[in-house]
Design a protein around this motif. Structure first.
Motif, PDB file in Angstrom:
ATOM      1  N   GLU A   7       0.877  -1.133   0.000  1.00 34.85           N
ATOM      2  CA  GLU A   7       0.138   0.098   0.096  1.00 34.85           C
ATOM      3  C   GLU A   7       1.068   1.418   0.007  1.00 34.85           C
ATOM      4  OE1 GLU A   7      -3.315   2.480  -0.076  1.00 34.85           O
ATOM      5  OE2 GLU A   7      -3.084   0.260  -0.619  1.00 34.85           O
ATOM      6  N   TYR A   8       1.980   1.241   0.793  1.00 35.91           N
ATOM      7  CA  TYR A   8       3.025   2.472   0.910  1.00 35.91           C
ATOM      8  C   TYR A   8       3.598   2.574  -0.587  1.00 35.91           C
ATOM      9  CZ  TYR A   8       2.639   1.790   5.689  1.00 35.91           C
ATOM     10  OH  TYR A   8       2.513   1.579   7.256  1.00 35.91           O
ATOM     11  N   TRP A  27       5.162   8.735   1.559  1.00 31.56           N
ATOM     12  CA  TRP A  27       4.982   7.164   1.557  1.00 31.56           C
ATOM     13  C   TRP A  27       6.252   6.493   1.363  1.00 31.56           C
ATOM     14  CZ3 TRP A  27       0.791   6.057   3.576  1.00 31.56           C
ATOM     15  CH2 TRP A  27      -0.231   6.843   3.558  1.00 31.56           C
ATOM     16  N   TRP A  28       7.468   7.054   0.695  1.00 28.37           N
ATOM     17  CA  TRP A  28       8.640   6.311   0.870  1.00 28.37           C
ATOM     18  C   TRP A  28       9.246   6.009   1.853  1.00 28.37           C
ATOM     19  CZ3 TRP A  28      10.749   4.308  -3.282  1.00 28.37           C
ATOM     20  CH2 TRP A  28      12.031   3.974  -3.486  1.00 28.37           C
ATOM     21  N   GLU A  29       9.257   7.287   3.042  1.00 28.13           N
ATOM     22  CA  GLU A  29       9.683   6.843   4.318  1.00 28.13           C
ATOM     23  C   GLU A  29       8.805   5.717   4.811  1.00 28.13           C
ATOM     24  OE1 GLU A  29      10.163  10.821   5.862  1.00 28.13           O
ATOM     25  OE2 GLU A  29      11.390  11.598   4.510  1.00 28.13           O
ATOM     26  N   ILE A  32      10.266   2.689   3.667  1.00 27.46           N
ATOM     27  CA  ILE A  32      11.677   2.600   4.433  1.00 27.46           C
ATOM     28  C   ILE A  32      11.588   2.074   5.708  1.00 27.46           C
ATOM     29  CG2 ILE A  32      13.799   3.234   5.184  1.00 27.46           C
ATOM     30  CD1 ILE A  32      13.672   5.516   2.652  1.00 27.46           C
ATOM     31  N   ALA A  33      10.916   2.752   6.509  1.00 30.38           N
ATOM     32  CA  ALA A  33      10.571   2.225   7.991  1.00 30.38           C
ATOM     33  C   ALA A  33       9.873   0.987   8.086  1.00 30.38           C
ATOM     34  CB  ALA A  33       9.579   3.163   8.737  1.00 30.38           C
ATOM     35  N   ASP A  34       8.960   0.595   7.121  1.00 32.20           N
ATOM     36  CA  ASP A  34       8.268  -0.665   7.136  1.00 32.20           C
ATOM     37  C   ASP A  34       9.642  -1.596   7.096  1.00 32.20           C
ATOM     38  OD1 ASP A  34       5.738  -1.799   7.900  1.00 32.20           O
ATOM     39  OD2 ASP A  34       5.766  -2.447   5.838  1.00 32.20           O
ATOM     40  N   ASN A  35      10.467  -1.454   6.292  1.00 26.37           N
ATOM     41  CA  ASN A  35      11.385  -2.430   5.642  1.00 26.37           C
ATOM     42  C   ASN A  35      12.802  -2.364   6.285  1.00 26.37           C
ATOM     43  OD1 ASN A  35      10.351  -4.178   3.042  1.00 26.37           O
ATOM     44  ND2 ASN A  35       9.514  -2.233   2.971  1.00 26.37           N
ATOM     45  N   LEU A  67      18.674   6.136   0.644  1.00 25.11           N
ATOM     46  CA  LEU A  67      17.296   5.434   0.088  1.00 25.11           C
ATOM     47  C   LEU A  67      16.390   6.910   0.305  1.00 25.11           C
ATOM     48  CD1 LEU A  67      16.717   2.164   1.851  1.00 25.11           C
ATOM     49  CD2 LEU A  67      16.320   2.698  -0.721  1.00 25.11           C
ATOM     50  N   ALA A  68      16.382   7.432   1.633  1.00 27.11           N
ATOM     51  CA  ALA A  68      15.814   8.585   1.884  1.00 27.11           C
ATOM     52  C   ALA A  68      16.011   9.757   1.008  1.00 27.11           C
ATOM     53  CB  ALA A  68      15.753   8.924   3.421  1.00 27.11           C
TER      54      ALA A  68
END
Length: 142
Positions: A7-8, A27-29, A32-35, A67-68
């Motif tokens: 979804e992100y 949504w990118w951040e 990243i946080a989720d991964n 990444l960020a």
């Protein structure tokens, strides 16, 4: 795979298509946080004994920063598979950079004990001066 990462990524792609950089970053951040654990695992797998614990931590930090700050704008993919492949490629390059940096630093470092306990090195840098000062102090007392 997290139930949210798809979804992100979908929301990131919608924001990218609309040209909304602020929304893209949100949504990118989240992606990243989720991964984070996955990224850390990629670094550990890539390091495979070539990087110390501290160097691995440095690599994780560099990957997260790149990444960020960069990949959010350069990622052209549309699927989680592409995101994972791009992230693994980034991890590979960063680990090589960290290893090279560590090698450069270690070539310039010298042990603080070198010369004091190593018979090959001889006397320590200041040992002669210390001995001379001790002899002069003994003469002054006499």
């Amino acid at each position: 795979m997290s139930t949210h990462e798809g979804e992100y990524l979908r929301r990131f792609l919608v924001a990218r298509a609309a040209g909304n950089r602020d929304e893209m970053r949100v949504w990118w951040e989240a992606l990243i946080a989720d991964n984070f654990d996955r990224i850390r695992g990629f670094v550990a797998a890539e390091a495979r004994g070539r990087l110390s614990h501290d160097e691995q931590q440095e690599a994780v930090q560099r990957v997260l920063i790149k990444l960020a700050q960069r990949m959010v704008l350069t990622f052209k993919g549309t699927s989680m598979g592409e995101w994972v492949k791009a992230t693994r490629t980034l991890v590979h390059g960063v680990c090589i950079d960290v290893q090279r940096d560590a090698e450069r630093i270690s070539k310039r470092e010298r042990s603080l004990e070198a010369g004091w306990s190593d018979p090959e090195e001889g006397r320590g840098r200041y040992e002669k001066e210390i001995a001379r000062d001790a002899v002069e102090a003994e003469r002054d007392r006499e």
